[in-house]
Design a protein around this motif. Structure first.
Motif, short mmCIF file in Angstrom:
data_model
loop_
_atom_site.label_atom_id
_atom_site.label_comp_id
_atom_site.label_asym_id
_atom_site.label_seq_id
_atom_site.Cartn_x
_atom_site.Cartn_y
_atom_site.Cartn_z
N LEU A 359 0.81 -1.23 0.00
CA LEU A 359 0.00 0.00 0.00
C LEU A 359 0.84 1.27 0.00
O LEU A 359 0.58 2.20 -0.78
CB LEU A 359 -0.94 -0.01 1.21
CG LEU A 359 -1.92 -1.19 1.30
CD1 LEU A 359 -2.72 -1.10 2.59
CD2 LEU A 359 -2.82 -1.24 0.09
N ASN A 360 1.84 1.34 0.88
CA ASN A 360 2.68 2.55 0.93
C ASN A 360 3.43 2.77 -0.38
O ASN A 360 3.50 3.88 -0.90
CB ASN A 360 3.68 2.46 2.08
CG ASN A 360 3.02 2.47 3.45
OD1 ASN A 360 1.81 2.65 3.57
ND2 ASN A 360 3.81 2.25 4.49
N ALA A 361 4.00 1.68 -0.89
CA ALA A 361 4.78 1.77 -2.12
C ALA A 361 3.90 2.17 -3.30
O ALA A 361 4.34 2.91 -4.19
CB ALA A 361 5.47 0.45 -2.40
N ALA A 362 2.67 1.68 -3.33
CA ALA A 362 1.75 2.04 -4.41
C ALA A 362 1.48 3.54 -4.43
O ALA A 362 1.41 4.16 -5.50
CB ALA A 362 0.45 1.27 -4.27
N GLU A 363 1.35 4.13 -3.26
CA GLU A 363 1.14 5.58 -3.18
C GLU A 363 2.35 6.33 -3.73
O GLU A 363 2.21 7.29 -4.49
CB GLU A 363 0.87 6.00 -1.74
CG GLU A 363 -0.45 5.50 -1.18
CD GLU A 363 -0.65 5.88 0.27
OE1 GLU A 363 0.17 6.66 0.82
OE2 GLU A 363 -1.63 5.41 0.89
N LEU A 364 3.55 5.90 -3.34
CA LEU A 364 4.75 6.58 -3.79
C LEU A 364 4.94 6.44 -5.30
O LEU A 364 5.50 7.34 -5.94
CB LEU A 364 5.97 6.05 -3.03
CG LEU A 364 7.28 6.82 -3.20
CD1 LEU A 364 7.12 8.29 -2.83
CD2 LEU A 364 8.38 6.19 -2.37
N CYS A 365 4.50 5.33 -5.84
CA CYS A 365 4.58 5.12 -7.30
C CYS A 365 3.42 5.78 -8.05
O CYS A 365 3.28 5.61 -9.27
CB CYS A 365 4.60 3.63 -7.61
SG CYS A 365 6.13 2.80 -7.14
N LEU A 366 2.58 6.49 -7.30
CA LEU A 366 1.44 7.24 -7.87
C LEU A 366 0.42 6.32 -8.53
O LEU A 366 -0.26 6.70 -9.47
CB LEU A 366 1.95 8.29 -8.89
CG LEU A 366 3.00 9.28 -8.38
CD1 LEU A 366 3.44 10.23 -9.49
CD2 LEU A 366 2.47 10.06 -7.18
N MET A 367 0.29 5.08 -8.00
CA MET A 367 -0.68 4.14 -8.54
C MET A 367 -1.51 3.46 -7.46
O MET A 367 -1.74 2.26 -7.50
CB MET A 367 0.04 3.09 -9.39
CG MET A 367 0.58 3.61 -10.70
SD MET A 367 1.14 2.28 -11.82
CE MET A 367 2.74 1.91 -11.09
N PRO A 368 -1.98 4.23 -6.45
CA PRO A 368 -2.81 3.58 -5.42
C PRO A 368 -4.08 3.03 -6.04
O PRO A 368 -4.68 3.63 -6.92
CB PRO A 368 -3.10 4.72 -4.45
CG PRO A 368 -3.01 5.97 -5.28
CD PRO A 368 -1.90 5.70 -6.26
N GLY A 369 -4.47 1.85 -5.56
CA GLY A 369 -5.67 1.21 -6.09
C GLY A 369 -5.43 0.39 -7.34
O GLY A 369 -6.28 -0.42 -7.71
N LYS A 370 -4.28 0.59 -7.97
CA LYS A 370 -3.94 -0.16 -9.18
C LYS A 370 -2.88 -1.23 -8.92
O LYS A 370 -2.86 -2.26 -9.57
CB LYS A 370 -3.45 0.79 -10.27
CG LYS A 370 -4.55 1.64 -10.90
CD LYS A 370 -5.57 0.77 -11.62
CE LYS A 370 -6.63 1.58 -12.31
NZ LYS A 370 -7.67 0.72 -12.94
N ILE A 371 -1.97 -0.96 -8.00
CA ILE A 371 -0.94 -1.92 -7.63
C ILE A 371 -0.90 -1.99 -6.11
O ILE A 371 -1.46 -1.14 -5.41
CB ILE A 371 0.46 -1.54 -8.19
CG1 ILE A 371 0.91 -0.17 -7.67
CG2 ILE A 371 0.44 -1.57 -9.72
CD1 ILE A 371 2.33 0.21 -8.03
N GLY A 372 -0.25 -3.02 -5.56
CA GLY A 372 -0.09 -3.12 -4.12
C GLY A 372 -1.35 -3.47 -3.37
O GLY A 372 -1.41 -3.31 -2.15
N THR A 373 -2.37 -3.96 -4.07
CA THR A 373 -3.63 -4.29 -3.42
C THR A 373 -4.30 -5.44 -4.15
O THR A 373 -4.11 -5.63 -5.36
CB THR A 373 -4.56 -3.05 -3.39
OG1 THR A 373 -5.74 -3.36 -2.66
CG2 THR A 373 -4.95 -2.61 -4.80
N ILE A 374 -5.09 -6.21 -3.41
CA ILE A 374 -5.95 -7.22 -4.00
C ILE A 374 -7.38 -6.68 -3.90
O ILE A 374 -8.05 -6.81 -2.88
CB ILE A 374 -5.83 -8.58 -3.27
CG1 ILE A 374 -4.38 -9.08 -3.27
CG2 ILE A 374 -6.77 -9.61 -3.90
CD1 ILE A 374 -3.83 -9.42 -4.64
N ALA A 375 -7.81 -6.01 -4.95
CA ALA A 375 -9.10 -5.35 -4.95
C ALA A 375 -9.60 -5.22 -6.38
O ALA A 375 -8.80 -5.15 -7.32
CB ALA A 375 -9.01 -3.97 -4.29
#
Length: 419
Positions: A359-375
């Protein structure tokens, strides 16, 4: 004759324990449908799909693909100076091998913080080469004589010569106007954020870690150009003073943070800044000291920095700083990438180690909700582990050997599952 495009298979993963950091213990008995490279549905009830391949994950852990927020895909040699002098074509071929290795260690997204180019990103996105998703800054920026300026003291080679070398992670720029122009040029060429070397190296003698780099006006110039482009600046900084200077300029992404103090960590947390430590970079060099030809003094300097790493993690975690996964390996050291998980567990709760790569890394990569999650709506980037990383974090730390499956974009790159 036009070849028909073969449709991607759909999958339904049944009875999975999902662990992505969104809850402290994960979610049990979940059912996940993957279609057209995306996670289409996540449910606590069985999913019926006659056209999908059904895979039972009872007793296994399903995680998002791992994210590494500090890599250098063009660092073909373990010696940065050697990479800077390597023919560009050779660097690119090495890079293709490097990113494939990252993917097979479970990293489905990486953030390159110095070197990667838009053409290489296109090669990954088109499937021309196998590797993780790539977010990039283009060249990092270094002042003359700073950390990652590859010129030896006695060399008379111009900065421009090295600025054009593919294997050189940085571009040498000085002065406010040149910093602005250089930042704009990297953004023009596809940079998604700006990287600046704001202090000395971890164990370097020529540019010691206690030294600061760039004037405050130069740092502010980089920050303003990033803000104008609606993105951010990340800085290389080991000393507390270098970190504090960057924060004072509005910079919110700090690499390494080795000597951070509680007071500065509190400011980081207040400003919502992210930290990306890279402790395994020092551990890897210590392990490979003989192969690297390091003398006892060099190993001692590296060990000192490595030992500070867990201390900095404790300080930042206590302050509430968002911590992201980073590795920073070069050349033949890249296989030590997953060591970071084992080291971080010395100081952080296992769930925080996992959040740093999801989750934290996805935010830093500017892709929250698209990577770093099973959703639903996320890319189908996933790994399957026969075990529980919360009880044994080393399941993440053995170069991907414990992963029974690695999927990126709905495609298996490793599959030892039965169905």
């Amino acid at each position: 004759m036009i070849e028909e495009e073969i449709p991607m298979p759909s999958f339904v993963f049944e009875n999975a324990r999902v662990l992505d950091g969104s809850s402290d213990d994960g979610e049990y008995d979940r059912h996940i449908r993957v279609s057209e490279g995306m996670i289409d549905e996540v449910s606590d009830k069985p999913i019926k799909d006659a056209n999908a391949i059904m895979i039972d994950l009872k007793g296994k852990t399903l995680m998002p693909g791992l994210i590494d927020c500090h890599v250098h895909v063009y660092s073909a040699a373990e010696d940065p100076s050697a990479s800077s002098r390597m023919p560009n074509e050779l660097v690119a071929l090495h890079a293709a091998k490097i990113v494939k290795g990252m993917l097979l260690r479970g990293f489905t997204t990486v953030r390159d913080v110095g070197g990667a180019t838009l053409g290489f990103k296109y090669a990954l996105e088109s499937g021309l080469i196998d590797g993780p998703r790539l977010t990039m800054c283009g060249k990092a920026f270094v002042q003359s004589g700073g950390h990652t300026d590859p010129r030896e003291r006695g060399e008379l080679i111009s900065a421009e010569t090295f600025n054009n070398q593919l294997g050189n992670v940085s571009k040498i720029v000085d002065g406010v106007d040149e910093c602005r122009r250089a930042a704009r040029e990297e953004i023009r060429k596809g940079a998604q954020f700006i990287k600046v070397m704001a202090g000395g190296g971890a164990a370097q003698l020529r540019m010691p870690r206690s030294w600061n780099a760039y004037s405050m006006d130069e740092l502010r110039a980089f920050q303003e150009e990033a803000e104008n482009a609606k993105t951010y600046v990340c800085v290389h900084a080991h000393s507390d003073e270098s970190i504090a200077r960057a924060l004072a300029c509005g910079i919110k992404s700090i690499e390494h943070c080795t000597l951070i103090t509680p007071a500065t960590a509190a400011i980081m947390a207040e400003k919502g800044a992210y930290s990306t430590p890279t402790i395994s970079a020092y551990e890897g060099q210590i392990i490979e000291a003989e192969r690297l030809g390091l003398d006892a003094a060099a190993v001692e300097r590296l060990q000192w920095v490595r030992d500070r790493g867990p201390e900095s993690l404790e300080i930042m975690h206590k302050a509430g700083v968002k911590i992201c996964h980073g590795s920073d390996h070069l050349g033949f050291l890249h296989p030590h990438q997953n060591l970071e998980f084992n080291i971080r567990a010395e100081a952080l709760p296992p769930i925080e180690v996992i959040r740093s790569t999801t989750l934290n890394a996805a935010e830093l990569c500017l892709m929250p909700g698209k990577i770093g999650t099973i959703a639903a709506g996320a890319y189908a980037d996933m790994i399957v582990i026969d075990g529980d990383p919360l009880k044994d974090i080393s399941l993440l730390g053995d170069e991907g050997k414990s992963f029974q499956a690695i999927m990126k974009g709905g495609v298996f790159y490793k599959n030892e599952l039965s169905h």
